[in-house]
Design a protein around this motif. Structure first.
Motif, PDB file in Angstrom:
ATOM      1  N   PRO A 163      72.321  43.138  48.510  1.00 11.99           N
ATOM      2  CA  PRO A 163      71.791  41.759  48.544  1.00 11.99           C
ATOM      3  C   PRO A 163      71.630  41.174  47.138  1.00 11.99           C
ATOM      4  CG  PRO A 163      70.546  43.193  50.012  1.00 11.99           C
ATOM      5  CD  PRO A 163      71.458  44.087  49.225  1.00 11.99           C
ATOM      6  N   GLU A 164      71.176  42.009  46.221  1.00  8.02           N
ATOM      7  CA  GLU A 164      70.997  41.574  44.840  1.00  8.02           C
ATOM      8  C   GLU A 164      72.348  41.207  44.206  1.00  8.02           C
ATOM      9  OE1 GLU A 164      67.472  43.686  42.642  1.00  8.02           O
ATOM     10  OE2 GLU A 164      69.371  44.496  41.934  1.00  8.02           O
ATOM     11  N   LEU A 165      73.360  42.015  44.483  1.00  8.31           N
ATOM     12  CA  LEU A 165      74.690  41.750  43.922  1.00  8.31           C
ATOM     13  C   LEU A 165      75.243  40.439  44.475  1.00  8.31           C
ATOM     14  CD1 LEU A 165      76.246  45.358  44.153  1.00  8.31           C
ATOM     15  CD2 LEU A 165      75.293  44.260  42.125  1.00  8.31           C
ATOM     16  N   VAL A 166      75.024  40.223  45.774  1.00  5.08           N
ATOM     17  CA  VAL A 166      75.504  38.990  46.408  1.00  5.08           C
ATOM     18  C   VAL A 166      74.827  37.784  45.744  1.00  5.08           C
ATOM     19  CG1 VAL A 166      75.532  37.660  48.568  1.00  5.08           C
ATOM     20  CG2 VAL A 166      75.974  40.129  48.628  1.00  5.08           C
ATOM     21  N   GLU A 167      73.517  37.900  45.622  1.00  7.05           N
ATOM     22  CA  GLU A 167      72.711  36.830  45.022  1.00  7.05           C
ATOM     23  C   GLU A 167      73.153  36.499  43.597  1.00  7.05           C
ATOM     24  OE1 GLU A 167      68.416  37.656  44.351  1.00  7.05           O
ATOM     25  OE2 GLU A 167      68.429  37.462  46.537  1.00  7.05           O
ATOM     26  N   GLU A 168      73.542  37.538  42.887  1.00  3.57           N
ATOM     27  CA  GLU A 168      73.873  37.363  41.482  1.00  3.57           C
ATOM     28  C   GLU A 168      75.339  37.060  41.225  1.00  3.57           C
ATOM     29  OE1 GLU A 168      71.925  36.819  38.947  1.00  3.57           O
ATOM     30  OE2 GLU A 168      70.430  36.804  40.550  1.00  3.57           O
ATOM     31  N   ASN A 169      76.059  36.751  42.299  1.00  5.53           N
ATOM     32  CA  ASN A 169      77.443  36.303  42.161  1.00  5.53           C
ATOM     33  C   ASN A 169      78.400  37.402  41.681  1.00  5.53           C
ATOM     34  OD1 ASN A 169      79.378  34.316  42.440  1.00  5.53           O
ATOM     35  ND2 ASN A 169      79.142  33.542  40.351  1.00  5.53           N
ATOM     36  N   VAL A 170      77.990  38.661  41.889  1.00  8.13           N
ATOM     37  CA  VAL A 170      78.835  39.799  41.491  1.00  8.13           C
ATOM     38  C   VAL A 170      79.888  40.042  42.573  1.00  8.13           C
ATOM     39  CG1 VAL A 170      78.813  42.322  41.104  1.00  8.13           C
ATOM     40  CG2 VAL A 170      76.983  40.889  40.151  1.00  8.13           C
ATOM     41  N   GLN A 171      81.101  40.364  42.138  1.00  4.00           N
ATOM     42  CA  GLN A 171      82.158  40.742  43.089  1.00  4.00           C
ATOM     43  C   GLN A 171      82.360  42.240  43.012  1.00  4.00           C
ATOM     44  OE1 GLN A 171      85.898  38.368  42.548  1.00  4.00           O
ATOM     45  NE2 GLN A 171      84.899  37.793  40.634  1.00  4.00           N
ATOM     46  N   VAL A 172      82.217  42.912  44.126  1.00  8.62           N
ATOM     47  CA  VAL A 172      82.448  44.364  44.140  1.00  8.62           C
ATOM     48  C   VAL A 172      83.922  44.625  44.441  1.00  8.62           C
ATOM     49  CG1 VAL A 172      81.858  46.555  45.272  1.00  8.62           C
ATOM     50  CG2 VAL A 172      80.077  44.836  44.871  1.00  8.62           C
ATOM     51  N   LYS A 173      84.506  45.527  43.669  1.00  8.76           N
ATOM     52  CA  LYS A 173      85.896  45.929  43.908  1.00  8.76           C
ATOM     53  C   LYS A 173      86.003  47.443  43.727  1.00  8.76           C
ATOM     54  CE  LYS A 173      88.109  41.586  42.683  1.00  8.76           C
ATOM     55  NZ  LYS A 173      88.069  40.964  43.994  1.00  8.76           N
ATOM     56  N   MET A 174      87.135  47.954  44.102  1.00  2.15           N
ATOM     57  CA  MET A 174      87.325  49.399  43.962  1.00  2.15           C
ATOM     58  C   MET A 174      88.757  49.713  43.564  1.00  2.15           C
ATOM     59  SD  MET A 174      87.349  52.313  46.916  1.00  2.15           S
ATOM     60  CE  MET A 174      88.506  53.639  46.539  1.00  2.15           C
ATOM     61  N   ILE A 175      88.919  50.712  42.693  1.00  2.00           N
ATOM     62  CA  ILE A 175      90.236  51.308  42.480  1.00  2.00           C
ATOM     63  C   ILE A 175      90.114  52.785  42.834  1.00  2.00           C
ATOM     64  CG2 ILE A 175      91.163  49.698  40.757  1.00  2.00           C
ATOM     65  CD1 ILE A 175      90.298  51.697  38.561  1.00  2.00           C
ATOM     66  N   GLY A 176      91.183  53.365  43.336  1.00  2.60           N
ATOM     67  CA  GLY A 176      91.143  54.764  43.742  1.00  2.60           C
ATOM     68  C   GLY A 176      91.760  54.903  45.121  1.00  2.60           C
ATOM     69  N   TYR A 177      91.857  56.158  45.557  1.00  3.78           N
ATOM     70  CA  TYR A 177      92.502  56.442  46.840  1.00  3.78           C
ATOM     71  C   TYR A 177      91.487  56.387  47.966  1.00  3.78           C
ATOM     72  CZ  TYR A 177      96.495  57.474  44.042  1.00  3.78           C
ATOM     73  OH  TYR A 177      97.539  57.337  43.176  1.00  3.78           O
TER      74      TYR A 177
END
Ligand code: IPE
Ligand code: IPE
Ligand code: MG
Length: 260
Positions: A110-124
């Protein structure tokens, strides 16, 4: 809620680090910072705790580091969380590490959403347990409309495997006529890597005193500035990130050219 927003957006005015943060913001900020978060096991060992206690503590540091990176105006923060070689560890430790994304995102999404952060991932993704994958995918989905800091987890990531896969993909595309061998250059090859949508890291940080890459972004780090510290990841604080960025700002990058 308001308190939380304040916590994220405003450094404590009385903080001795505040001036340094303001100074940093006046010069060129590394756009992409990558961190090899190492030393959780040793941190725990020093306290006679199980290794997983170090991983748990390290998770809190991920939150703080993300917060400060966002505040500094860093665009991409890539965190090496689990390598393709880390499966060699005892099952109990691996199981715990695979639970951490759920625990971290369960608390902080929720905090990440609020703070306009985009979550991404690299890896298998294929070898990840479903519960781990679902936690990551939910975070990616819930933050896909954001356009602030990219928090990129390198999870089950290995650079050599990534390069081999890219080569195979290139060969396949040449064979099927999608691309012509003569077109292949560094930029086109980069687009076949898991980091295709990201600029190469400007600054690489590794904690815990190890001076090696451990199969991390071998291609992407060709001209990155490296900053190593003896500090173990669970002890990595705002002060250390600030120190690393300050050191970066004093470096003279030449990319093979001459001093400007
Ligand atoms: C980094 O800490 C976390 C992962 C690699 C998952 P370590 O677990 O490698 O800690 P040390 O290096 O054994 O101290
Ligand atoms: C690198 O650390 C991987 C991560 C931090 C996720 P390791 O602890 O696995 O690296 P080595 O084994 O010391 O090279
Ligand atoms: Mg280690």
């Amino acid at each position: 809620m308001l308190n939380r927003i304040k916590l994220w957006k405003k450094p404590n005015p009385s903080s001795p680090l505040r001036d340094r943060i303001e100074q940093i913001k006046k010069a060129a900020i590394p756009e992409h910072v990558a961190i090899i978060m190492d030393g959780n096991g040793r941190w725990a060992k020093k306290r006679a705790l199980p290794r997983i206690a170090g991983h748990h503590e390290g998770m809190k540091v991920v939150r703080n580091t993300t917060k400060l990176a966002n505040q500094l105006g860093i665009k991409v923060l890539t965190l090496y969380a689990f390598s393709t070689e880390n499966w060699k560890r005892p099952k109990m430790e691996v199981d715990y590490l695979m639970k951490l994304p759920e625990e971290f995102l369960g608390t902080f999404l929720p905090e990440l959403v609020e703070e306009n952060v985009q979550v991404k991932m690299i890896g298998y993704k294929d070898q990840l347990p479903l519960h781990t994958l679902h936690a990551i995918e939910k975070a990616i989905e819930d933050t896909k409309g954001n356009d602030g800091l990219i928090l990129n987890f390198a999870l089950n990531y290995g650079s050599r495997a990534e390069i081999i896969d890219a080569v195979k993909h290139v060969l396949k595309d040449c064979k099927s006529g999608i691309m012509n061998e003569s077109e292949l250059d560094e930029s086109l090859f980069s687009s076949y890597l898991m980091t295709s949508k990201l600029a190469d890291p400007d600054l690489l940080i590794r904690t815990s005193g190890e001076i090696r890459l451990s199969n991390f972004m071998l291609w992407q780090l060709a001209y990155t500035e490296f900053w190593f510290t003896e500090v173990l990841w669970p002890d990595f604080s705002d002060e250390h990130l600030i120190e690393a960025v300050e050191a970066f700002q004093k470096r003279q990058r030449r990319f093979g050219g001459v001093k400007g």
